[in-house]
Design a protein around this motif. Structure first.
Motif, PDB file in Angstrom:
ATOM      1  N   LEU B  59       3.493 -84.070  51.149  1.00 47.05           N
ATOM      2  CA  LEU B  59       3.725 -85.221  50.166  1.00 47.05           C
ATOM      3  C   LEU B  59       4.394 -84.565  49.014  1.00 47.05           C
ATOM      4  O   LEU B  59       5.509 -85.231  48.291  1.00 47.05           O
ATOM      5  CB  LEU B  59       2.206 -85.743  49.813  1.00 47.05           C
ATOM      6  CG  LEU B  59       1.523 -86.365  50.555  1.00 47.05           C
ATOM      7  CD1 LEU B  59       0.064 -86.931  50.340  1.00 47.05           C
ATOM      8  CD2 LEU B  59       2.313 -87.681  51.138  1.00 47.05           C
ATOM      9  N   LEU B  60       4.048 -83.419  48.480  1.00 48.97           N
ATOM     10  CA  LEU B  60       4.689 -83.037  46.999  1.00 48.97           C
ATOM     11  C   LEU B  60       6.279 -82.616  47.364  1.00 48.97           C
ATOM     12  O   LEU B  60       7.000 -82.967  46.553  1.00 48.97           O
ATOM     13  CB  LEU B  60       4.029 -81.629  46.651  1.00 48.97           C
ATOM     14  CG  LEU B  60       2.949 -81.665  45.713  1.00 48.97           C
ATOM     15  CD1 LEU B  60       2.283 -80.313  45.074  1.00 48.97           C
ATOM     16  CD2 LEU B  60       3.457 -82.200  44.317  1.00 48.97           C
ATOM     17  N   THR B  63       8.159 -85.726  47.678  1.00 49.26           N
ATOM     18  CA  THR B  63       8.594 -86.330  46.344  1.00 49.26           C
ATOM     19  C   THR B  63       9.607 -85.560  45.825  1.00 49.26           C
ATOM     20  O   THR B  63      10.384 -86.221  44.986  1.00 49.26           O
ATOM     21  CB  THR B  63       7.156 -86.483  45.504  1.00 49.26           C
ATOM     22  OG1 THR B  63       6.082 -86.705  46.239  1.00 49.26           O
ATOM     23  CG2 THR B  63       7.535 -87.070  44.431  1.00 49.26           C
ATOM     24  N   LEU B  64       9.742 -84.377  45.795  1.00 47.27           N
ATOM     25  CA  LEU B  64      10.521 -83.452  44.951  1.00 47.27           C
ATOM     26  C   LEU B  64      11.908 -83.810  45.722  1.00 47.27           C
ATOM     27  O   LEU B  64      12.880 -83.787  45.161  1.00 47.27           O
ATOM     28  CB  LEU B  64      10.285 -81.982  45.115  1.00 47.27           C
ATOM     29  CG  LEU B  64       8.936 -81.494  44.439  1.00 47.27           C
ATOM     30  CD1 LEU B  64       8.861 -80.132  44.738  1.00 47.27           C
ATOM     31  CD2 LEU B  64       9.241 -81.727  43.051  1.00 47.27           C
ATOM     32  N   LEU B  66      12.887 -86.678  47.014  1.00 49.50           N
ATOM     33  CA  LEU B  66      13.353 -87.822  46.425  1.00 49.50           C
ATOM     34  C   LEU B  66      13.440 -87.930  44.724  1.00 49.50           C
ATOM     35  O   LEU B  66      14.153 -88.943  44.310  1.00 49.50           O
ATOM     36  CB  LEU B  66      12.040 -88.979  46.749  1.00 49.50           C
ATOM     37  CG  LEU B  66      12.011 -89.048  48.394  1.00 49.50           C
ATOM     38  CD1 LEU B  66      10.834 -90.101  48.604  1.00 49.50           C
ATOM     39  CD2 LEU B  66      13.282 -90.010  48.778  1.00 49.50           C
ATOM     40  N   THR B  67      13.158 -86.717  44.168  1.00 47.39           N
ATOM     41  CA  THR B  67      13.069 -86.901  42.719  1.00 47.39           C
ATOM     42  C   THR B  67      14.139 -85.766  42.383  1.00 47.39           C
ATOM     43  O   THR B  67      15.018 -85.405  42.986  1.00 47.39           O
ATOM     44  CB  THR B  67      11.870 -87.150  42.125  1.00 47.39           C
ATOM     45  OG1 THR B  67      11.192 -85.872  42.258  1.00 47.39           O
ATOM     46  CG2 THR B  67      11.226 -88.271  42.499  1.00 47.39           C
ATOM     47  N   LYS B  68      13.548 -84.801  41.464  1.00 44.72           N
ATOM     48  CA  LYS B  68      14.093 -83.725  40.962  1.00 44.72           C
ATOM     49  C   LYS B  68      13.226 -82.401  41.095  1.00 44.72           C
ATOM     50  O   LYS B  68      11.982 -82.686  41.174  1.00 44.72           O
ATOM     51  CB  LYS B  68      14.513 -83.827  39.380  1.00 44.72           C
ATOM     52  CG  LYS B  68      15.387 -85.136  39.353  1.00 44.72           C
ATOM     53  CD  LYS B  68      15.685 -85.281  37.910  1.00 44.72           C
ATOM     54  CE  LYS B  68      16.408 -86.595  37.735  1.00 44.72           C
ATOM     55  NZ  LYS B  68      16.102 -87.798  38.548  1.00 44.72           N
ATOM     56  N   GLU B  70      13.529 -79.469  38.992  1.00 50.72           N
ATOM     57  CA  GLU B  70      13.217 -78.678  37.839  1.00 50.72           C
ATOM     58  C   GLU B  70      12.746 -79.466  36.732  1.00 50.72           C
ATOM     59  O   GLU B  70      12.935 -80.666  36.426  1.00 50.72           O
ATOM     60  CB  GLU B  70      14.808 -78.417  37.540  1.00 50.72           C
ATOM     61  CG  GLU B  70      14.961 -77.057  36.664  1.00 50.72           C
ATOM     62  CD  GLU B  70      14.552 -75.829  37.310  1.00 50.72           C
ATOM     63  OE1 GLU B  70      13.877 -74.877  36.529  1.00 50.72           O
ATOM     64  OE2 GLU B  70      14.355 -75.875  38.423  1.00 50.72           O
ATOM     65  N   LEU B 160       6.960 -98.302  47.955  1.00 51.13           N
ATOM     66  CA  LEU B 160       8.241 -97.664  48.496  1.00 51.13           C
ATOM     67  C   LEU B 160       9.160 -98.619  49.319  1.00 51.13           C
ATOM     68  O   LEU B 160      10.262 -98.376  49.299  1.00 51.13           O
ATOM     69  CB  LEU B 160       7.813 -96.519  49.188  1.00 51.13           C
ATOM     70  CG  LEU B 160       7.240 -95.280  48.597  1.00 51.13           C
ATOM     71  CD1 LEU B 160       7.068 -94.014  49.498  1.00 51.13           C
ATOM     72  CD2 LEU B 160       8.096 -94.672  47.408  1.00 51.13           C
ATOM     73  N   ALA B 163      12.325-100.496  47.511  1.00 52.46           N
ATOM     74  CA  ALA B 163      13.503 -99.774  47.187  1.00 52.46           C
ATOM     75  C   ALA B 163      14.074 -98.808  48.386  1.00 52.46           C
ATOM     76  O   ALA B 163      15.057 -98.113  48.101  1.00 52.46           O
ATOM     77  CB  ALA B 163      13.026 -98.834  46.085  1.00 52.46           C
TER      78      ALA B 163
END
Lengths: 126, 172
Positions: B59-60, B63-64, B66-68, B70, B160, B163
């Protein structure tokens, strides 16, 4: 000197609880100090895991074994904390998943997952 | 082992690359599962290794993706959070020093334990006491747990779905 010895004995017999406290406040610190949403959720799950450790440490008996009945053993650990924590782990992952989905959604709406940038965008909005 | 967990936690607090944080969290969960095994909680250790270290890390990482990956440098002072954390730690340590020592068989927690152990086979016929409590004595609790997972699944789908495809009539 005797107080130091007492503190040492306390540390040895309560080492699990001390580590629990450390993990718990690390999670708390991450949640307060870090602005990144993913990091905050990791902090929350650290906090949660420390509670698992607290419960399971309380249920353990030294010299006991896992609570599966067998004629070869007589002393077992307390089964009830295990059941409670089983439920807690699954619910914890469910809430983590919802939180991460919210983060993904926030990233789509704001283009960032940093708390300060989001507040700034909200303030600049007419 | 517990000390290793504490060291991993320091890593999680300090590292700013979120990908490394995800990997460290996975390591942390496996260490925690090992500690649970030592504490005789075999069922919990299995669940933590599969759910905590497995699904949680997936899951983590998702999410990373799909996002950022750093984390920004902290701009606020760390004094206040540090003060709150250390204060809480002091209170908690004062609290746990009054609890019974680790592993004591005569601690108040253990009062109901032998009762469950003795009645499990006679009343449910299951040798694994954790299973018998989970599925029999606390069956409604487990039902509630599955309801929570179901609700979480619906919530994630709702969050989710709107989008997901860029060209598929996304109004929002």
């Amino acid at each position: 000197m005797t107080e130091l010895v007492k503190l040492g004995g306390d540390l040895a017999s309560h080492y699990n609880q001390w580590i629990t406290v450390f993990l718990m406040v690390s999670g708390l610190y991450i949640v307060i100090a870090r602005g990144n949403m993913v990091k905050k959720l990791v902090g929350l799950s650290l906090f949660q895991t420390s509670v698992y450790l607290l419960y399971l440490s309380a249920g353990k008996i030294l010299g006991g074994t896992a609570p599966i009945i067998d004629p070869a053993f007589t002393v077992y650990s307390h089964p009830l904390p295990h059941v409670l924590i089983l439920t807690a782990i699954v619910v914890g992952v469910a809430t983590l998943a919802v939180g991460l989905a919210l983060v993904v959604r926030i990233n789509e709406a704001y283009g960032t997952i940093e708390e300060d940038d989001i507040f700034e965008q909200d303030d600049n909005r007419p | 082992m517990l000390t290793l967990i504490a060291v991993t936690t320091i890593g999680i607090v300090r590292v700013r690359n979120l990908f490394a944080v995800a990997v460290l969290t996975s390591i942390y969960s496996f260490l925690m599962a090992s500690v649970m095994l030592v504490l005789d909680a075999v069922d919990v250790a299995l669940t933590e290794a599969s759910v905590g270290a497995g699904i949680g890390t997936v899951l983590l990482l998702g999410t990373l993706y799909l996002t950022k990956t750093e984390e920004a440098r902290p701009v606020h002072s760390v004094a206040l959070p540090l003060f709150v954390a250390v204060g809480t730690a002091a209170i908690l340590i004062w609290g746990v020093s009054a609890t019974p020592p680790f592993g004591a068989a005569d601690s108040p927690v253990q009062l109901a334990g032998p009762d469950y152990i003795q009645r499990s086979i006679a009343e449910t016929g299951i040798a694994n006491v954790v299973s018998s409590v989970l599925a029999s004595y606390r069956g409604f609790d487990t039902l509630g747990e599955t309801v929570v997972i179901f609700t979480a699944g619906i919530a994630i789908l709702m969050l989710l779905k709107r989008a997901a495809p860029p060209g598929a009539g996304g109004k929002d």
